[in-house]
Design an enzyme around this catalytic site. Structure first.
Site, PDB file in Angstrom:
ATOM      1  N   LYS A 195       0.135  -5.645 -19.910  1.00  0.00           N
ATOM      2  CA  LYS A 195       0.222  -6.275 -18.588  1.00  0.00           C
ATOM      3  C   LYS A 195      -0.997  -7.132 -18.317  1.00  0.00           C
ATOM      4  O   LYS A 195      -0.905  -8.203 -17.737  1.00  0.00           O
ATOM      5  CB  LYS A 195       0.346  -5.164 -17.529  1.00  0.00           C
ATOM      6  CG  LYS A 195       0.526  -5.671 -16.118  1.00  0.00           C
ATOM      7  CD  LYS A 195       1.905  -6.261 -15.931  1.00  0.00           C
ATOM      8  CE  LYS A 195       2.058  -7.024 -14.644  1.00  0.00           C
ATOM      9  NZ  LYS A 195       3.111  -8.057 -14.738  1.00  0.00           N
ATOM     10  N   LYS A 238      10.534 -15.168 -20.944  1.00  0.00           N
ATOM     11  CA  LYS A 238      11.082 -13.903 -20.421  1.00  0.00           C
ATOM     12  C   LYS A 238      11.998 -13.278 -21.458  1.00  0.00           C
ATOM     13  O   LYS A 238      11.932 -12.089 -21.732  1.00  0.00           O
ATOM     14  CB  LYS A 238      11.893 -14.110 -19.129  1.00  0.00           C
ATOM     15  CG  LYS A 238      11.131 -14.358 -17.858  1.00  0.00           C
ATOM     16  CD  LYS A 238      10.433 -13.167 -17.276  1.00  0.00           C
ATOM     17  CE  LYS A 238       9.069 -12.931 -17.840  1.00  0.00           C
ATOM     18  NZ  LYS A 238       7.964 -13.736 -17.510  1.00  0.00           N
ATOM     19  N   TRP A 298      -3.767  -1.473  -1.396  1.00  0.00           N
ATOM     20  CA  TRP A 298      -3.674  -2.659  -2.258  1.00  0.00           C
ATOM     21  C   TRP A 298      -4.188  -3.778  -1.367  1.00  0.00           C
ATOM     22  O   TRP A 298      -3.516  -4.202  -0.431  1.00  0.00           O
ATOM     23  CB  TRP A 298      -2.218  -2.874  -2.683  1.00  0.00           C
ATOM     24  CG  TRP A 298      -1.966  -4.190  -3.320  1.00  0.00           C
ATOM     25  CD1 TRP A 298      -1.625  -5.360  -2.700  1.00  0.00           C
ATOM     26  CD2 TRP A 298      -2.006  -4.496  -4.714  1.00  0.00           C
ATOM     27  NE1 TRP A 298      -1.472  -6.359  -3.617  1.00  0.00           N
ATOM     28  CE2 TRP A 298      -1.696  -5.872  -4.846  1.00  0.00           C
ATOM     29  CE3 TRP A 298      -2.291  -3.746  -5.857  1.00  0.00           C
ATOM     30  CZ2 TRP A 298      -1.653  -6.498  -6.094  1.00  0.00           C
ATOM     31  CZ3 TRP A 298      -2.240  -4.386  -7.092  1.00  0.00           C
ATOM     32  CH2 TRP A 298      -1.924  -5.734  -7.202  1.00  0.00           C
ATOM     33  N   HIS A 345      14.279 -34.824 -30.743  1.00  0.00           N
ATOM     34  CA  HIS A 345      13.158 -34.970 -31.678  1.00  0.00           C
ATOM     35  C   HIS A 345      12.916 -33.695 -32.480  1.00  0.00           C
ATOM     36  O   HIS A 345      11.816 -33.476 -32.971  1.00  0.00           O
ATOM     37  CB  HIS A 345      11.891 -35.364 -30.913  1.00  0.00           C
ATOM     38  CG  HIS A 345      12.020 -36.673 -30.202  1.00  0.00           C
ATOM     39  ND1 HIS A 345      12.166 -37.873 -30.856  1.00  0.00           N
ATOM     40  CD2 HIS A 345      12.071 -36.975 -28.883  1.00  0.00           C
ATOM     41  CE1 HIS A 345      12.281 -38.856 -29.979  1.00  0.00           C
ATOM     42  NE2 HIS A 345      12.233 -38.325 -28.760  1.00  0.00           N
ATOM     43  N   GLU A 358      10.060 -11.972 -24.561  1.00  0.00           N
ATOM     44  CA  GLU A 358       9.189 -10.834 -24.224  1.00  0.00           C
ATOM     45  C   GLU A 358       9.959  -9.514 -24.198  1.00  0.00           C
ATOM     46  O   GLU A 358       9.487  -8.510 -24.701  1.00  0.00           O
ATOM     47  CB  GLU A 358       8.581 -11.026 -22.822  1.00  0.00           C
ATOM     48  CG  GLU A 358       7.355 -11.890 -22.763  1.00  0.00           C
ATOM     49  CD  GLU A 358       6.812 -12.015 -21.340  1.00  0.00           C
ATOM     50  OE1 GLU A 358       5.599 -11.860 -21.174  1.00  0.00           O
ATOM     51  OE2 GLU A 358       7.591 -12.263 -20.396  1.00  0.00           O
ATOM     52  N   GLU A 379       9.556 -20.811 -19.162  1.00  0.00           N
ATOM     53  CA  GLU A 379       9.438 -19.465 -18.602  1.00  0.00           C
ATOM     54  C   GLU A 379      10.694 -18.631 -18.917  1.00  0.00           C
ATOM     55  O   GLU A 379      10.595 -17.445 -19.244  1.00  0.00           O
ATOM     56  CB  GLU A 379       9.204 -19.560 -17.081  1.00  0.00           C
ATOM     57  CG  GLU A 379       9.141 -18.246 -16.338  1.00  0.00           C
ATOM     58  CD  GLU A 379       8.040 -17.283 -16.798  1.00  0.00           C
ATOM     59  OE1 GLU A 379       7.182 -17.680 -17.594  1.00  0.00           O
ATOM     60  OE2 GLU A 379       8.079 -16.123 -16.369  1.00  0.00           O
ATOM     61  N   ASN A 381       0.451  -0.671   5.998  1.00  0.00           N
ATOM     62  CA  ASN A 381       0.910  -1.408   4.836  1.00  0.00           C
ATOM     63  C   ASN A 381       1.478  -2.710   5.361  1.00  0.00           C
ATOM     64  O   ASN A 381       2.312  -2.678   6.265  1.00  0.00           O
ATOM     65  CB  ASN A 381       1.996  -0.576   4.128  1.00  0.00           C
ATOM     66  CG  ASN A 381       2.614  -1.306   2.956  1.00  0.00           C
ATOM     67  OD1 ASN A 381       2.115  -2.337   2.522  1.00  0.00           O
ATOM     68  ND2 ASN A 381       3.715  -0.761   2.450  1.00  0.00           N
ATOM     69  N   GLY A 382       1.029  -3.853   4.841  1.00  0.00           N
ATOM     70  CA  GLY A 382       1.570  -5.132   5.302  1.00  0.00           C
ATOM     71  C   GLY A 382       0.462  -6.075   5.720  1.00  0.00           C
ATOM     72  O   GLY A 382      -0.701  -5.901   5.352  1.00  0.00           O
ATOM     73  N   CYS A 430       0.853  -1.186   0.000  1.00  0.00           N
ATOM     74  CA  CYS A 430       0.000   0.000   0.000  1.00  0.00           C
ATOM     75  C   CYS A 430       0.888   1.236   0.000  1.00  0.00           C
ATOM     76  O   CYS A 430       2.077   1.157   0.286  1.00  0.00           O
ATOM     77  CB  CYS A 430      -0.870   0.029   1.231  1.00  0.00           C
ATOM     78  SG  CYS A 430      -1.878  -1.441   1.390  1.00  0.00           S
TER      79      CYS A 430
HETATM   80  C1  G6P Z   1      -0.064 -11.066 -20.249  1.00  0.00           C
HETATM   81  C2  G6P Z   1       1.154 -10.629 -19.459  1.00  0.00           C
HETATM   82  C3  G6P Z   1       1.889 -11.854 -18.912  1.00  0.00           C
HETATM   83  C4  G6P Z   1       0.945 -12.707 -18.097  1.00  0.00           C
HETATM   84  C5  G6P Z   1      -0.299 -13.090 -18.882  1.00  0.00           C
HETATM   85  C6  G6P Z   1      -1.352 -13.729 -18.001  1.00  0.00           C
HETATM   86  O1  G6P Z   1       0.355 -11.702 -21.408  1.00  0.00           O
HETATM   87  O2  G6P Z   1       2.019  -9.875 -20.269  1.00  0.00           O
HETATM   88  O3  G6P Z   1       2.970 -11.443 -18.103  1.00  0.00           O
HETATM   89  O4  G6P Z   1       1.604 -13.860 -17.675  1.00  0.00           O
HETATM   90  O5  G6P Z   1      -0.896 -11.928 -19.462  1.00  0.00           O
HETATM   91  O6  G6P Z   1      -1.783 -12.762 -17.102  1.00  0.00           O
HETATM   92  P1  G6P Z   1      -2.454 -13.060 -15.712  1.00  0.00           P
HETATM   93  O7  G6P Z   1      -2.702 -11.699 -15.142  1.00  0.00           O
HETATM   94  O8  G6P Z   1      -3.740 -13.787 -15.994  1.00  0.00           O
HETATM   95  O9  G6P Z   1      -1.536 -13.877 -14.898  1.00  0.00           O
END
Ligand code: G6P
Length: 614
Positions: A609, A491, A80, A510, A494, A487, A104-105, A2
């Site tokens: 995002k 990364k 938050w 394969h 992306e 992953e 916050n926490g 927060c």
């Molecule tokens: C978008 C973001 C990713 C994320 C995906 C799923 O593609 O750029 O970073 O993993 O959505 O999002 P979520 O909020 O459902 O985890």
């Protein structure tokens, strides 16, 4: 998580608080509020006025245009949500008696404290853990008003376990603002005839660059003309102010070059917060915020998600099947929803989503629910659409994630999945109490190991420079490390725009082996544990084709150096927990390659995002 800002001085504080909160709003919040000590018409004493509401800061500002509190001592908060959904009642500040608190926490023992207070006749007006703190301090202050607000706060905090940064004011003690910190950030700003407190530097930067950072378990009393710091035992603490040289933009990122890097660094804290209050070594068990999963009736668990969250789901399959022996199916939400899935009453679907807003995941949840299944989720944003559509939610406590490429959301999703695996394993009898206690002990040691890996950044930066010009990368792993390879590749593509593929190491022969030559970096995740020898023999096949091997391996591995060109050695962890560690060097590798190439790391091209369209 927060945002907090507090002021005591000679100026009208409402505009200072609002401006401070605006500087913290880049994180995205769900409710906001302020408390100001103002003199009531015709009265000489001061009274606290609280104005707060659900939604963005703009909603609060609209409320304030009608009735703006006037006063020279006050505090503000953007929330938050962690305990209790975003609502007017749950928005901070929380006031009880004469005492108002912003926080916050997470207060870990809040249920026990709430029950105790209720036993003494207290009634509550919110679902938050924060309100408990206001009740506790007010009780202390009422019992012995002469001790003052700082001492009352210190005594109350003696009963509180957990993470907090709080600011407290009381209309009984109008000349002070009290603040305390334990495991949540807090900075004090020193002005001329005025002082400030905030969760983050940007909130106070326009007013002063002279700051003091509070340490764990410290309490500060702010007056107009000075600040006194004590520890929880009441002993005075000497702290020298320092000058902050950050620009406003740097301050938002707490001095890190990008939000992504800041969020990579926050992972230890985020995992600690996700475990907080949910694991017990003594009981050898994991609690899931009221979600009860019974392996006797759970024939199968279906996990659905998108992007990085899908990779967490793939790791989750391994964890839950291995630890609890419950069959798990994992699917991409976008595929699942269109294949007329076989699911119905008696079945359980678990969606995983950082934002809680991803359109495909939400649609899949609705589809399963309409067919009569129980729907659960792991989410980071409290009360977002997916948790609202589900019967129950288990929240990760990663805090706001700003960088588009997900990092701390992923590791906290993994932590939540380990919790589910332990919970199920204990109830299915496949995880003994000793094994569970040992796993939980190791689990709690992870944040320190994550910090240790982040310390490898200089080495990873050198590797990034050496290989950052490559056109393609291959990432390999086996078992729980296969999704980590996926992953790592995600990364990299992306944020650096380099083509990268993740592959199960055993599948390399394969297909992808055809791509390997001296130009092709192959990143392999090969910690000691199940499958280690198999991956090592896959590596000999890469070497035979002159591929360049970058290995993430366990410290003490005597063999990896002979075959790999670059070796990133990380601390050991039991197999179910290893993914939380092995992903960190891959995040750093992607980050440093992208930084080397100069891409827009926090907002990579074409990505969003939160993908709220199909
Ligand atoms: C978008 C973001 C990713 C994320 C995906 C799923 O593609 O750029 O970073 O993993 O959505 O999002 P979520 O909020 O459902 O985890």
């Amino acid at each position: 998580m927060c945002g907090i800002v507090g002021y005591i001085g000679e100026r009208e504080c409402t505009p200072i608080l609002i401006e401070g909160l605006r500087r913290l709003e880049y994180r995205g919040y769900d409710s906001a509020g302020i408390a100001v000590l103002e003199s009531a018409a015709g009265e000489s004493s001061l009274l606290t006025r609280v104005v707060r509401c659900r939604g963005k800061l703009a909603n609060l500002e609209a409320l304030l245009t009608e009735a703006r509190p006037t006063g020279r001592v006050g505090m503000g908060h953007t929330r938050w949500a962690t305990h209790g959904r975003p609502s007017d009642e749950n928005a901070h500040p929380h006031k009880h008696g004469s005492v108002s608190v912003v926080h916050n926490g997470i207060i870990e023992n809040y249920l026990a404290l709430r029950a105790e207070l209720a036993g003494r006749g207290h009634r509550f007006s919110s679902e938050t853990d924060t309100e408990i703190v206001a009740h506790l301090i007010d009780e202390e202050l009422k019992a012995q008003p002469q001790v003052g607000l700082r001492e009352a706060t210190r005594r109350a905090l003696g009963k509180v376990q957990g993470a907090y940064a709080i600011v407290v004011l009381s209309d009984r003690t109008p000349d002070v603002l009290v603040t305390a910190k334990n495991a949540s950030p807090l900075v004090l700003g020193l002005g001329e005839g005025e002082n400030f407190v905030a969760s983050d530097v940007p909130a106070i930067l326009p007013h002063t660059k002279r700051v003091m950072f509070l340490e764990e378990g410290e309490i500060a009393e702010l007056r107009r003309d000075g600040i006194q710091v004590i520890d929880l035992a009441g002993r005075p603490v000497r702290r020298e102010p320092r000058l902050i040289e950050w620009s406003a933009v740097m301050a938002e990122k707490a001095g890190f070059k990008h939000f992504m890097l800041k969020e990579i660094h926050e992972q230890g804290r985020a995992v600690t917060d996700t475990l907080r209050g949910r694991v017990s070594i003594e009981q050898a068990d994991a609690l899931l915020d009221g979600i009860e999963l019974d392996p006797q009736t759970l024939k199968k668990l279906t996990l659905i998600a998108c992007g990085t969250s899908y990779h967490a789901g793939l790791v989750g399959k391994f964890l839950i099947e291995q630890i609890a022996r419950v069959p798990v199916e994992v699917d991409l939400a976008s595929e699942y929803r269109y294949r007329d899935p076989i699911i119905g009453p008696g079945d359980t679907l678990l969606a995983i989503s950082q934002s809680g807003e991803t359109a495909d995941t939400l649609a899949a949840v609705k589809e399963a629910k309409a067919k009569g299944a129980q729907v659960l989720c792991i989410a980071n944003v409290v009360d977002s659409s997916i948790p609202r559509a589900c019967h129950h939610a288990l929240y990760t406590h990663a805090g706001p994630e700003i960088g588009v490429a997900s990092t701390k959301a992923f590791t906290t999703q993994l932590a939540a999945l380990v919790l589910i695996a332990i919970h199920l394993g204990r109830r299915s009898g496949t995880l003994s109490s000793n094994a569970a206690a040992e796993l939980i002990r190791e689990f709690m040691a992870l944040p320190q190991k994550m910090a240790d890996i982040i310390g490898l950044a200089p080495q990873i930066q050198v590797i990034a420079r050496r290989y950052g010009h490559a056109r393609d990368f291959l990432f390999l792993g086996r078992g729980t490390q296969y999704p980590i390879a996926l992953e790592g590749a995600l990364k990299l593509k992306e944020i650096s725009y380099i083509h990268a593929e993740g592959y199960a190491a055993g599948e390399m022969k394969h297909g992808p082996i055809a791509l390997i030559d001296a130009e092709m970096p192959v990143v392999v995740v090969v910690p000691k544990g199940p499958g280690y020898e198999k991956v090592m023999s896959n590596l000999t096949e890469v070497k035979a084709r002159e591929g360049k091997i970058i290995a993430v391996a366990t410290r003490g591995d005597q063999d990896i150096g002979a075959i790999a060109d670059e070796v990133i050695l990380i601390p050991e962890a039991p197999a179910p927990l290893a993914p939380l560690l092995t992903v960190v060097p891959l995040q750093l590798l992607a980050y440093h390659i992208a930084d080397f190439k100069g891409t827009d790391i926090d907002q990579p091209r074409n990505l969003a995002k939160s993908v709220t369209v199909e």
